[in-house]
Each structure stands twice: as C-alpha cells, then as structure tokens.
Design a protein around this motif. Structure first.
Motif, mmCIF file in Angstrom:
data_model
loop_
_atom_site.group_PDB
_atom_site.id
_atom_site.type_symbol
_atom_site.label_atom_id
_atom_site.label_comp_id
_atom_site.label_asym_id
_atom_site.label_seq_id
_atom_site.Cartn_x
_atom_site.Cartn_y
_atom_site.Cartn_z
ATOM 1 N N ASP A 15 -41.529 -3.597 -54.456
ATOM 2 C CA ASP A 15 -41.528 -2.448 -53.914
ATOM 3 C C ASP A 15 -40.140 -1.274 -54.567
ATOM 4 O OD1 ASP A 15 -41.791 -0.797 -52.124
ATOM 5 O OD2 ASP A 15 -40.005 -1.365 -50.360
ATOM 6 N N GLY A 16 -40.475 -1.531 -55.537
ATOM 7 C CA GLY A 16 -39.011 -1.077 -56.650
ATOM 8 C C GLY A 16 -37.873 -1.869 -56.379
ATOM 9 N N LYS A 17 -37.763 -2.655 -56.749
ATOM 10 C CA LYS A 17 -36.345 -3.165 -56.531
ATOM 11 C C LYS A 17 -37.318 -4.371 -57.588
ATOM 12 C CE LYS A 17 -35.274 -2.399 -51.401
ATOM 13 N NZ LYS A 17 -35.544 -3.199 -50.434
ATOM 14 N N LEU A 18 -35.492 -5.359 -58.130
ATOM 15 C CA LEU A 18 -35.817 -6.373 -59.481
ATOM 16 C C LEU A 18 -34.826 -7.381 -58.417
ATOM 17 C CD1 LEU A 18 -35.890 -4.923 -63.008
ATOM 18 C CD2 LEU A 18 -37.786 -5.463 -61.676
ATOM 19 N N PHE A 19 -35.635 -8.497 -58.133
ATOM 20 C CA PHE A 19 -34.570 -9.489 -57.743
ATOM 21 C C PHE A 19 -34.303 -10.232 -58.141
ATOM 22 C CE2 PHE A 19 -36.600 -7.171 -53.940
ATOM 23 C CZ PHE A 19 -36.582 -7.441 -53.080
ATOM 24 N N GLY A 20 -32.746 -11.846 -58.624
ATOM 25 C CA GLY A 20 -32.579 -12.313 -59.096
ATOM 26 C C GLY A 20 -31.068 -12.445 -59.416
ATOM 27 N N ARG A 21 -30.367 -13.515 -59.280
ATOM 28 C CA ARG A 21 -28.934 -13.961 -59.321
ATOM 29 C C ARG A 21 -28.779 -12.598 -60.750
ATOM 30 N NH1 ARG A 21 -26.822 -14.025 -55.851
ATOM 31 N NH2 ARG A 21 -26.498 -15.477 -55.027
ATOM 32 N N GLY A 22 -27.486 -11.825 -60.802
ATOM 33 C CA GLY A 22 -27.092 -11.672 -61.296
ATOM 34 C C GLY A 22 -27.344 -10.167 -61.328
ATOM 35 N N THR A 23 -28.425 -9.557 -60.993
ATOM 36 C CA THR A 23 -29.628 -8.040 -61.336
ATOM 37 C C THR A 23 -28.579 -7.033 -60.825
ATOM 38 O OG1 THR A 23 -30.572 -8.584 -58.642
ATOM 39 C CG2 THR A 23 -31.893 -9.197 -60.451
ATOM 40 N N CYS A 24 -27.643 -6.873 -59.356
ATOM 41 C CA CYS A 24 -26.883 -5.897 -59.626
ATOM 42 C C CYS A 24 -24.966 -6.311 -60.356
ATOM 43 C CB CYS A 24 -26.643 -5.017 -58.200
ATOM 44 S SG CYS A 24 -26.006 -6.498 -57.057
ATOM 45 N N ASP A 25 -25.064 -7.560 -60.333
ATOM 46 C CA ASP A 25 -23.501 -8.121 -60.059
ATOM 47 C C ASP A 25 -23.235 -8.786 -61.392
ATOM 48 O OD1 ASP A 25 -20.689 -8.340 -59.903
ATOM 49 O OD2 ASP A 25 -20.792 -9.402 -58.549
ATOM 50 N N MET A 26 -23.221 -8.432 -62.932
ATOM 51 C CA MET A 26 -23.882 -7.100 -63.133
ATOM 52 C C MET A 26 -24.691 -7.649 -64.676
ATOM 53 S SD MET A 26 -20.035 -5.698 -64.487
ATOM 54 C CE MET A 26 -20.175 -4.244 -64.690
ATOM 55 N N PRO B 31 -28.592 -14.057 -50.938
ATOM 56 C CA PRO B 31 -29.663 -14.417 -51.396
ATOM 57 C C PRO B 31 -29.901 -13.248 -51.444
ATOM 58 C CG PRO B 31 -28.630 -15.060 -49.253
ATOM 59 C CD PRO B 31 -27.595 -14.503 -50.429
ATOM 60 N N ASP B 32 -31.523 -13.507 -52.227
ATOM 61 C CA ASP B 32 -32.473 -12.339 -52.627
ATOM 62 C C ASP B 32 -31.776 -11.160 -53.327
ATOM 63 O OD1 ASP B 32 -34.360 -14.157 -52.042
ATOM 64 O OD2 ASP B 32 -34.717 -13.063 -50.289
ATOM 65 N N GLU B 33 -30.357 -11.735 -54.131
ATOM 66 C CA GLU B 33 -29.704 -10.288 -54.663
ATOM 67 C C GLU B 33 -30.867 -9.070 -55.554
ATOM 68 O OE1 GLU B 33 -26.136 -9.558 -58.510
ATOM 69 O OE2 GLU B 33 -26.805 -11.580 -57.364
ATOM 70 N N PHE B 34 -30.343 -7.371 -55.268
ATOM 71 C CA PHE B 34 -31.707 -6.774 -55.637
ATOM 72 C C PHE B 34 -31.081 -5.630 -56.475
ATOM 73 C CE2 PHE B 34 -31.218 -5.595 -51.492
ATOM 74 C CZ PHE B 34 -31.998 -4.148 -51.647
ATOM 75 N N ILE B 35 -31.358 -5.445 -57.571
ATOM 76 C CA ILE B 35 -31.330 -3.651 -58.096
ATOM 77 C C ILE B 35 -32.825 -2.815 -57.983
ATOM 78 C CG2 ILE B 35 -32.006 -4.630 -60.174
ATOM 79 C CD1 ILE B 35 -29.324 -2.472 -61.144
ATOM 80 N N GLU B 36 -32.450 -1.558 -57.406
ATOM 81 C CA GLU B 36 -33.801 -1.092 -57.941
ATOM 82 C C GLU B 36 -33.835 -0.279 -58.558
ATOM 83 O OE1 GLU B 36 -32.450 1.991 -55.173
ATOM 84 O OE2 GLU B 36 -32.562 0.689 -53.248
ATOM 85 N N LEU B 37 -34.450 0.124 -59.430
ATOM 86 C CA LEU B 37 -35.863 0.600 -60.658
ATOM 87 C C LEU B 37 -34.711 1.646 -60.560
ATOM 88 C CD1 LEU B 37 -38.904 -0.690 -60.838
ATOM 89 C CD2 LEU B 37 -37.553 -1.602 -62.311
ATOM 90 N N ASP B 38 -34.587 2.469 -59.524
ATOM 91 C CA ASP B 38 -34.590 4.210 -59.335
ATOM 92 C C ASP B 38 -32.941 3.961 -59.994
ATOM 93 O OD1 ASP B 38 -34.682 6.880 -58.982
ATOM 94 O OD2 ASP B 38 -33.370 6.175 -57.472
ATOM 95 N N GLN B 39 -32.231 3.131 -59.512
ATOM 96 C CA GLN B 39 -30.247 2.967 -60.254
ATOM 97 C C GLN B 39 -30.766 2.376 -61.284
ATOM 98 O OE1 GLN B 39 -27.480 2.127 -57.855
ATOM 99 N NE2 GLN B 39 -28.599 4.079 -56.886
ATOM 100 N N LEU B 40 -31.246 1.615 -62.476
ATOM 101 C CA LEU B 40 -31.517 1.376 -63.407
ATOM 102 C C LEU B 40 -31.462 2.588 -64.397
ATOM 103 C CD1 LEU B 40 -32.986 -1.904 -63.810
ATOM 104 C CD2 LEU B 40 -30.447 -1.047 -64.533
ATOM 105 N N ASP B 41 -32.717 3.398 -63.685
ATOM 106 C CA ASP B 41 -32.905 4.990 -64.752
ATOM 107 C C ASP B 41 -32.007 6.213 -64.356
ATOM 108 O OD1 ASP B 41 -35.157 6.676 -65.519
ATOM 109 O OD2 ASP B 41 -35.356 7.527 -63.658
ATOM 110 N N GLN B 42 -30.987 5.693 -63.122
ATOM 111 C CA GLN B 42 -30.088 6.704 -63.074
ATOM 112 C C GLN B 42 -29.309 6.304 -64.503
ATOM 113 O OE1 GLN B 42 -28.880 7.656 -59.287
ATOM 114 N NE2 GLN B 42 -30.295 7.372 -58.229
ATOM 115 N N CYS B 43 -28.353 4.893 -64.807
ATOM 116 C CA CYS B 43 -27.909 4.357 -65.410
ATOM 117 C C CYS B 43 -28.400 4.982 -66.651
ATOM 118 C CB CYS B 43 -27.830 3.078 -65.329
ATOM 119 S SG CYS B 43 -26.444 2.309 -66.104
ATOM 120 N N LEU B 44 -29.628 5.195 -66.950
ATOM 121 C CA LEU B 44 -29.884 5.012 -68.445
ATOM 122 C C LEU B 44 -29.542 6.055 -68.715
ATOM 123 C CD1 LEU B 44 -33.056 2.772 -68.231
ATOM 124 C CD2 LEU B 44 -31.543 2.193 -69.795
#
Length: 386
Positions: A95-106, A361-374
């Motif tokens: 659902d537009g999210k990438l899950f895994g330890r460290g995906t958002c942090d950092m 648990p189930d740490e995630f980052i949204e693909l849209d957030q990565l796109d904004q960063c890029l």
C-alpha cells in the motif's frame, strides 16, 4: 531506472544488513563506499578503536570549503520482543509503504542521498556535496562524536549540514541535548544493627538523587527567555536506582541511571559542576571517614549537545527554498545535528518518514516521502551547480 526505483533498490540492500548498534556496520559502510566511489566520489572510511564500526565521509565536487553535508546514521535499534508481521531485515512493500527495520530511521534518507550520487556527479558542481554516514547514533552519537573530532581544524569543511532524520520533510531547527549517566557508589558492608560502622551506598545514592531533584527544580527557573521547547527548561530524569540485597545488611554498592535534556550547554555545566562539588565537599569526605576506599564514580553513557535555534540560519533558508516549506518546528528527540553546529556549520534536520514509526515493529516509510526527499535533492544538485 528512475531515482525512486534506484532508491528503493538500494534501501532494500541496506535493510538486509542488520546494523543493530550492538553489531558491526562495516558491511553497510563498505557497500555505500563502493557505490559512491563508482560515481567518482572521494571516499574516506574512519574505523573506531574496536575495528568493528566505521564512519563514511565522502565528497563529490571540488575540494573547497562551503559545501553541503548530507548526514545520516547507519545503526538501527534491536527487533527482539517486537511483533513484526514480516522479516524486519527483508524489506517488503504494501500500500505504498516500504517496511523493514531502519526504513525511516534512517536508511531511507541514506538510500535517497546515495542514489542521487550519479546526478550530483553529472552536474559539474561548483560547490561540493558531502556525505557523512555514522555509527552508533542510537547509543550516544558515538560515531558522530568521533567524526567531528577528526573534522576539527580541516580547512574545507562544509558550511551547511542537513541531517535526514525522519521529519516528514518538515524543517526542524532545534532540539534539546541528551546526556545520559550512570553514577556508582562504593561503600562498606556490615551488619544492619550497626549502621554507623559501615558506609551505606544506597543512602548516599538517595542523597545524590535528592540533589538531582533539587537541581531539576532550579532548572525550571533557568529557562531561556522565549524558549520554544516543551517544556521550555532543561529537564532531569531518574531512570534507575539499584543497590543492596537484604534487610539486615548495610549495602556496599549502589547505582543510579539518570539523564539530562539541556536546552543549552550552560545548563549542562551548571548541573555537572554542582554535582562534582557536592561529591567532593560533602558525600565523599563523609564516606571516607569510615572507609577510606569508598568512592563515587560517574560513567558518561553519552553527552550529545542540542541543536540550538538560531535567528540567522542559512541551512534553514536553503532547505525552505528546496522544499517550499514556509515554517519550522522543534522536536523532543535528539540527533547528531548539534555536533555539526558546534563545528561552525549551519544545521537543520529534514528527512523522509515519520518519527512516529521509528523503533516500532513494522517500521515503514512511504514511497511518497522518499519521492519528496528526492525532489529536494534534485533541486540541491541544481543549486550546487549554479
């Protein structure tokens, strides 16, 4: 391959390396060094005394002062006793999210910044971009402290630091420091019926804690005028007090774990100087009158300075231009940003993902957030070439 696809691929590779703070990060650092080196970056790896941890410092562009530093920490927190629905070190998408330890942090920010290296290299930069990826941020910013010690005195330091902690791409211009300590008391055991013949380590630990609580009240009245922090003053917390075994034995050992969140360096000095004087003039002389080998020692677990909001902040102004943001915030969590500020850099925190997902648990980052960063990094590449 688009920048987002490259970032996603690289992030999956980084997540697959379990860089928990207790373990080595050398494999991740080697991977990033190879990637950046292939793009023509000047790469420097700084290994710690153990030989199991390292920082990476890299540069694309001219070897001149005044560049931009993109910084992130390589270590992640443990996953034990957390109820993950998938492999924390096998990134998955839903659902537009990438899950895994460290995906958002950092690792998300690290992947985005590194995936942009080909763009930086192709842009014929007039000002350099630097990459700083550190070890052991989660346990006291140990890597960044080593890194900044090495960088002191170098003539080609960057002038601006962007620390990519997860802020949902909001600009963060300030946070308190974080200082963690363990204070140990060595007394003299004896029978509980004759307390005057022993040195009760727990009693002296309690008196020490009482002084900490007194200092905590003093700090409430030292809040800087106009402080925007919540609360606006420096704080002290007592995390643990242990000592003794049974009712009728004078305890010979005790420990106090405590932390301080200073608004400024002056408060950190105020507390530590007061405690040193209290120990030297009051507690230790009383203890040593009964037992000459009595002692009080304090171990510094970590002393991380805060990021002090500044009226003039070129990093804030640059990131506002790059992101289109028209406001800034303060946060309660601590980062490595203040260490770079101490080197004379203008510093802000801005990165993809939400701190609300970090360490869970189930740490995630949204693909849209990565796109904004890029998008921000694309504009930075153009700015550095202008």
């Amino acid at each position: 391959m688009t920048d987002l696809a490259a970032t996603r691929s690289l992030l999956g590779d980084l997540i697959a390396i379990p860089t928990i703070s207790a373990d080595s990060n050398l494999e991740m650092i080697a991977m990033l060094a190879s990637y950046l080196g292939d793009q023509g970056a000047e790469v420097e790896i700084q290994t710690d005394d153990s030989g199991k941890k390292a920082n990476l410092l890299a540069r694309i562009g001219p070897d001149e002062p005044g560049g931009i530093l993109l910084s992130g920490h390589s270590d992640v927190v443990p996953v034990e006793d957390q109820a993950w629905t998938g492999d924390p070190f096998g990134m998955w998408e839903d659902d537009g999210k990438l899950f895994g330890r460290g995906t958002c942090d950092m690792k998300g920010f690290i992947a985005a910044a590194t995936a942009m290296a080909p763009r930086f290299a192709a842009n014929d930069l007039r000002r350099p971009v630097h990459f700083a990826f550190t070890h052991d941020e989660e346990v006291g910013c140990l890597g960044a402290r080593n890194l900044t010690e090495i960088l002191k005195g170098r003539e080609t330091l960057p002038s601006i630091a962007i620390i990519g902690e997860p802020t949902e791409m909001r600009i963060i211009e300030g946070h308190k420091g974080c200082c963690e300590y363990t204070t140990r008391f060595t007394g003299f055991e004896g029978h509980g019926s004759r307390p005057e013949l022993g040195v009760n380590a727990v009693e002296y630990a309690v008196r020490y804690v009482s002084r900490l609580l007194d200092l905590r009240e003093h700090l409430r009245h030292r809040a800087p005028p106009g402080s925007l922090f919540e609360p606006p003053w420096s704080t002290i917390n007592i995390g643990r007090l242990t000592g003794g075994h049974v009712h009728n034995v004078i305890p010979g050992r005790a420990e106090v774990d405590w932390e301080m969140r200073p608004v400024n360096d002056g408060d950190m000095d105020f507390v530590n100087d007061n405690l040193r004087t209290f120990i030297a003039r009051t507690l230790l002389p009383e203890m040593k009158r009964v037992f000459p080998d009595a002692d009080i020692t304090t171990e510094v677990i970590g002393e991380v300075v805060g990021l002090e909001p500044m009226d003039s902040n070129t990093a804030r102004d640059l990131v506002a231009y790059l992101t289109g943001a028209n406001g800034t915030d303060l946060v309660s969590f601590s980062t490595e940003a203040g260490l770079f500020q101490q080197l004379g850099m203008s510093a802000v925190i801005c990165g993809p993902g939400s701190i609300a997902q970090a360490h869970k648990p189930d740490e995630f980052i949204e693909l849209d957030q990565l796109d904004q960063c890029l998008t921000m990094l694309h504009k930075l590449a153009d700015q550095l070439a202008a």
